[in-house]
Design an enzyme around this catalytic site. Sequence first.
Site, PDB file in Angstrom:
ATOM      1  N   ARG A 186      71.230  64.330  43.445  1.00  0.00           N
ATOM      2  CA  ARG A 186      72.572  64.196  43.506  1.00  0.00           C
ATOM      3  C   ARG A 186      73.177  63.194  42.681  1.00  0.00           C
ATOM      4  NH1 ARG A 186      74.505  67.676  49.187  1.00  0.00           N
ATOM      5  NH2 ARG A 186      72.645  66.049  49.902  1.00  0.00           N
TER       6      ARG A 186
ATOM      7  N   ALA B  75      85.166  12.713  29.652  1.00  0.00           N
ATOM      8  CA  ALA B  75      85.074  14.710  28.737  1.00  0.00           C
ATOM      9  C   ALA B  75      83.769  14.654  27.409  1.00  0.00           C
ATOM     10  CB  ALA B  75      86.878  14.052  27.988  1.00  0.00           C
TER      11      ALA B  75
ATOM     12  N   TYR C  74      66.603  19.625  27.428  1.00  0.00           N
ATOM     13  CA  TYR C  74      65.837  20.063  27.007  1.00  0.00           C
ATOM     14  C   TYR C  74      64.837  19.842  25.872  1.00  0.00           C
ATOM     15  CZ  TYR C  74      63.527  24.803  25.790  1.00  0.00           C
ATOM     16  OH  TYR C  74      62.663  25.959  25.685  1.00  0.00           O
TER      17      TYR C  74
END
Length: 461
Positions: free
Chosen positions: A8, A376, A383
């Site tokens: 259900r 900043a 990678y």
Amino acid sequence: MAAGKGTRLKSKRPKVLHEIGGQALLRHVIRAASHIVPPSDIYVVVGHQAARVEDAVRDTGVHFIHQHEQHGTGHAIQTAQSAVSRYENILVLSGDVPLLKSNTIAQVRDFHIFERAAMTILTAVPENAIGYGRVIRKEPGSNDVSAIVEQKALTSEQAKVGEINSGIYAFRTEPLFAHLGELKNENAHGELYLTDMAGLLVHAGERVLAIQAGNPVEVLGANTIAEMMELDREIRLETARRLMSEGVTILRPETTVIDASVEVSPDTVIEPFVQLLGDTKVGEDCRIRSYSVVENTTIADRVTVRQGCVISGARIGTGALLGPYAHIRPESEVGEDAHVGNFVETKKVVLGKGSKANHLTYLGDAIIGDGTNIGAGVITCNYDGVNKHTTSIGDGVFVGSDTTLVAPISVGNGAYIAAGSSITEDVPEGALALARSRQTTKPGWATTKSAVAKKKLSLNH
């Protein structure tokens, strides 16, 4: 019992693996049962997508019984008979009744054993009993039961009974298994119903008793996603109420999403629309500001998480300041009194005590010492297209804005890196590194270019 499909729900996922409060329904039931008996004495009957169900709860240490063909709850107990017949008494719990409390299970067990009943039924009186089987007592005020009658089979008089069968039972195994084979599948679904054991045992002269749950909500299940979300709402509000009773301030608790497994210490403030998920632990005197999502993370004392932070699989040290809108990814360790500011992303980073990365920065696969300032726009280039490499930055380092650090690379203690540098070689302790092209200035170039452009424009007109 956790073998059913839950058709259900209209979902491919097994019913018992649907989640409320951040955990699968079945895990809630196993956790409650584990407070009563050790996991080695808990048996989970699996059937539909059995391997998936087993994988989801295998770490709990329970046993599994395979109901290869699902022919009802009575058939499930027949399947389990050889595994549990050595016990004098057994408790039968439904894997899709997640709000059941361990103390309620203990009350059923203790009542059943004290009364030496053949079968004890946990009942409840909800506001609306429609859809549930009714428990028919032999007489008002008596604990003795004459039968359990399913909704479709109720007489007009029985339909007035408000006491429902929860599907949670205690059995003395000797009479149970003596009469289990007498179950018949003479019903619309052609299944063997465990509820029919009440009538069989009463007919055999055995005692069948009922004990009523103090809170009807505990025994509620869900047959639709909407009903399941009602249970989710209930368990999350219960979690919020528990935390507030322990000294946590939760502003507008109805707006928060807090998993049942979350731990928060006193004097911490949780603002509206915060999500605390999984195995998250938050210390004392913290403030988690609105729209932050914290998952599987340990946060120490006196930490401020500003608005809109996303933190997953991390460890945050005492007094740290995060955000707004910081993204702290798995295996990040933010040190004591460190700052990770707006739009800074970290992944697999150790940020030392008092170090700061306040603006628009990506730090991945890096080890950063104490008292270092990351300017900043700094990026650790971790990678190379095939492998991830580590950046190591010492104590008291100043990394100027818009610097790229091409890993693998090491920056020594006290070093300075000039803004706009692209660092490809190790920087020794105390050194100044500059890696940018020399500025060239051409006086009057812009003025001349503008004048030429205006002249061309006038000629075209």
